[in-house]
Enzyme design. Sequence first.
Site, PDB file in Angstrom:
ATOM      1  N   GLY A  32      17.888  58.372  33.868  1.00 43.01           N
ATOM      2  CA  GLY A  32      18.505  57.145  33.355  1.00 43.01           C
ATOM      3  C   GLY A  32      17.820  56.648  32.087  1.00 43.01           C
ATOM      4  N   SER A  75      15.595  64.036  39.386  1.00 42.95           N
ATOM      5  CA  SER A  75      16.991  63.617  39.253  1.00 42.95           C
ATOM      6  C   SER A  75      17.796  64.384  40.287  1.00 42.95           C
ATOM      7  CB  SER A  75      17.504  63.946  37.846  1.00 42.95           C
ATOM      8  OG  SER A  75      18.916  63.923  37.819  1.00 42.95           O
ATOM      9  N   CYS A 105      14.253  42.449  32.590  1.00 42.89           N
ATOM     10  CA  CYS A 105      14.146  42.405  31.118  1.00 42.89           C
ATOM     11  C   CYS A 105      14.442  41.006  30.588  1.00 42.89           C
ATOM     12  CB  CYS A 105      14.996  43.478  30.461  1.00 42.89           C
ATOM     13  SG  CYS A 105      16.708  43.542  31.011  1.00 42.89           S
ATOM     14  N   ASN A 142      14.674  45.576  25.458  1.00 45.81           N
ATOM     15  CA  ASN A 142      14.777  45.537  26.928  1.00 45.81           C
ATOM     16  C   ASN A 142      14.232  46.792  27.591  1.00 45.81           C
ATOM     17  OD1 ASN A 142      17.401  46.298  25.522  1.00 45.81           O
ATOM     18  ND2 ASN A 142      17.725  47.248  27.526  1.00 45.81           N
TER      19      ASN A 142
END
Length: 330
Positions: free
Chosen positions: A10, A33, A145, A297
């Site tokens: 991701g 993953s 974030c 972020n």
Amino acid sequence: MKAAIIGASGYTGADLIRILDSHPDIEISAITSRKYLGKSVWKAHPSMRNLKLRFTEYTKDVDADVIFLALPHTASMEKVPELLETGVKVIDLSADFRLKDVKIWEKTYGAKHTAPNLIEKAVYGLPELHREEIKKADFVSGTGCEATAGILALAPLQGKADKVIIDVKVGGSAAGSTGNAGTHYPARAGNVRPYAPVKHRHQEEIKQETGFEVSMTAHAVDLVRGILATCHIPNFSEDVSKLYRDFYKDSPFIRITPKDPKFLPNPKYVVGSNYCDIGVVTDEEHKRTVVFSAIDNLVKGASGQAIQCMNLMFGLKEETGLEALPLYPA
Ligand SMILES: NC(=O)c1ccc[n+]([C@@H]2O[C@H](COP(=O)([O-])OP(=O)(O)OC[C@H]3O[C@@H](n4cnc5c(N)ncnc54)[C@H](OP(=O)(O)O)[C@@H]3O)[C@@H](O)[C@H]2O)c1
């Protein structure tokens, strides 16, 4: 030291790999993953064409000194207990262990918490407020974030003011790498759109960490990375510039900006870096203070901050591997 990343396909996983790859004290020992199992890292992240890493399957017995979890909330709390049992240090980027009150967590995230006994153990991973605790921690929770931008903007005013309205503008990568109708290009491009008009989940984190009564409105804007938080504090207009400089004097990633609008916090001035820019403006006539903060972020809001925590947990210099200046122009 060896670091493993769980959920590395991701966006926060990508930034963990990017930063750890050039960290002088770290070797990446595993990236996991399900979707890309057995494939080269660049199949998920084409910008990493030169890296030799391959995605493997998750196992609690991964060979690592530190494990980063870059999983969605509720997926992390399934794995954290068995990982901590092995004695490894864990940094979880999800929301699962950020809130200290399990009832508030369950209400905020609409799920049952399956590891409430570990909430107390998790240190809130914001070095600017919890540096000494993080140094001693085995388990650190990453921060939200938007919460990071809000908390850093407000922390110096704890006890001076109590009520704040936060207007936050957020780039699309904050929603993760799986698209939806709201993140689709035609919905997002050339647009500003309120997506959480009230009751944003990160309000609770900001309240927990600053004591402020927080009301937040979030807008999706046409940026890939970046957050701008605009915090309106009514009935308060003291000059607090010196207070901010003093509060953050030992925090290498906080940059206090001048009041000139040309230099006030702007996502363009922090993208790709671990810096948080903070600027304070007072409106004496209407008795209002406005605090702006800008972060990337995925870096100060997630992966960079997690690595800043890792540095502290292992007795390294806080800035190690994170000293790159922002990308500019970007
Ligand atoms: N994006 C941000 O700006 C940001 C900022 C701060 C914190 N965070 C937090 O960081 C975490 C990761 O965010 P992200 O943006 O990187 O999300 P993302 O792009 O959606 O990546 C999450 C990864 O987790 C894996 N995954 C998904 N569900 C799973 C499950 N049930 N079990 C195991 N693996 C699973 C997926 O990989 P496979 O399907 O390939 O296994 C996916 O690549 C989230 O909890 C998020 O709230 C994100």
